[in-house]
Design a protein around this motif. Sequence first.
Motif, PDB file in Angstrom:
ATOM      1  N   ARG A  93      65.621 115.061  43.337  1.00  0.00           N
ATOM      2  CA  ARG A  93      65.392 114.133  44.434  1.00  0.00           C
ATOM      3  C   ARG A  93      65.995 112.773  44.089  1.00  0.00           C
ATOM      4  O   ARG A  93      66.073 112.395  42.919  1.00  0.00           O
ATOM      5  N   PRO A  95      65.674 108.899  43.901  1.00  0.00           N
ATOM      6  CA  PRO A  95      64.608 107.871  43.944  1.00  0.00           C
ATOM      7  C   PRO A  95      64.914 106.822  45.004  1.00  0.00           C
ATOM      8  O   PRO A  95      66.056 106.401  45.175  1.00  0.00           O
ATOM      9  N   GLU A  97      64.092 103.077  46.518  1.00  0.00           N
ATOM     10  CA  GLU A  97      63.519 101.764  46.272  1.00  0.00           C
ATOM     11  C   GLU A  97      62.910 101.222  47.573  1.00  0.00           C
ATOM     12  O   GLU A  97      63.419 101.492  48.662  1.00  0.00           O
ATOM     13  N   GLN A 103      67.431 103.718  52.436  1.00  0.00           N
ATOM     14  CA  GLN A 103      66.177 104.451  52.390  1.00  0.00           C
ATOM     15  C   GLN A 103      66.152 105.616  53.375  1.00  0.00           C
ATOM     16  O   GLN A 103      65.737 106.722  53.037  1.00  0.00           O
ATOM     17  N   ASN A 110      66.490 113.944  50.795  1.00  0.00           N
ATOM     18  CA  ASN A 110      65.372 114.554  50.070  1.00  0.00           C
ATOM     19  C   ASN A 110      64.657 115.598  50.920  1.00  0.00           C
ATOM     20  O   ASN A 110      64.254 116.658  50.419  1.00  0.00           O
ATOM     21  N   GLU A 347      55.182 117.373  43.402  1.00  0.00           N
ATOM     22  CA  GLU A 347      55.889 116.093  43.445  1.00  0.00           C
ATOM     23  C   GLU A 347      56.534 115.920  44.814  1.00  0.00           C
ATOM     24  O   GLU A 347      57.552 116.491  45.101  1.00  0.00           O
ATOM     25  N   THR A 349      56.894 112.686  46.024  1.00  0.00           N
ATOM     26  CA  THR A 349      57.274 111.289  46.098  1.00  0.00           C
ATOM     27  C   THR A 349      58.727 111.159  46.426  1.00  0.00           C
ATOM     28  O   THR A 349      59.524 112.070  46.207  1.00  0.00           O
ATOM     29  N   ASN A 350      59.103 109.979  46.952  1.00  0.00           N
ATOM     30  CA  ASN A 350      60.490 109.698  47.336  1.00  0.00           C
ATOM     31  C   ASN A 350      60.972 110.597  48.454  1.00  0.00           C
ATOM     32  O   ASN A 350      62.170 110.854  48.579  1.00  0.00           O
TER      33      ASN A 350
END
Length: 351
Positions: A93, A95, A97, A103, A110, A347, A349-350
């Motif tokens: 994935r 990351p 910010e 984004q 992702n 997981e 996240t992101n």
Amino acid sequence: MRLVLRRIREFNMKWRLMVYFFTASLLAVACVWVAFQYYRDQLTRGDVQLGVFAAIVCAGQVVGYIAAKWMQRKIDLLHVAIIELSKGNFTNRIPIEPNDPFQQIFSEYNRMARSLGDRMQLLQKLGGDKALAEYASTEAAVMEERRRLARDLHDTVSQELFAMHMSASSLPKVLERNPDAAAGLMDQLIRMSHHAQKQMRGLIAQLRPIELHDKSLQEALDMWFPEYCRTNELQGQLDVNVNGELPEAMEQQLFLIIQESMANIVKHASATQVTLQLQDHGHQYVLLVLDNGKGFAKSDLPSASHGLSTMRERAQKLGGDVEIVSRIGSGTTVRVRIPKFPDNETERTNE
């Protein structure tokens, strides 16, 4: 200052680039203002004009470099992620910010990678279940027939070939009176009998099934691989490094691919050394079968694929693929990549 930088990050890409261009414009205006303020009387000189022009260009280049470096870093992140995805790493994935102009792009990537991973995991499970069902319905009868053929060949043809070899070995003593006429025939019979016996041993070894029932893939390879190499006069090196247990369907398909690869080496490669590796890379399993045989040209692969299509079909059932690299005189490498999925993907996240 931090508040200003934070506000800039909240802009989307279009506005952020406009900020960079605006900064470059301000620097250019500043250079011109300084020139008029301190060098007004000298602006008619060519060297002063050239210096002002160089200062404006340098200021624009500095701002452009900063903007390009920022954008290139983001694009490189996406590029590397795409490469990893193409190689079968469905768990990687990007990351993200906070307040990153990229984004939305990274989030969509992702989500796409997770969706592809879920689909490939489902495909792997369905392919494995199908392979197990096919194996259960046909392998029992095939294995029983192989046992019968192995017993029959061992009790008949193999013993006859051994007797031929012994007779040929004793032939020099029988034909001592005419060595010139019998020497060539004697050597030929010895070579033929030895070759036939070697081929028969290889056939018997192939016909004897290696069952994975109550054995892991590594345990089966520890039993089968050294014996197979010894029977076919190969120097073998085995390296299996897998974390945890493999699914039963994956073990079956990988073992069949290994058998096909080794059979191709014996039949076509004229190799003396072979290396078998099975490694767990975290996001995928990688199987390597390397030999030091005669190899083949890439253009000859379609007409002499040596079971490549069969191996590829087995790998594709598990969501993987097969790659063969070979050069004439440099041996052959068979590389099989099978995606690895965690039991519970926690997981998120992101994404």
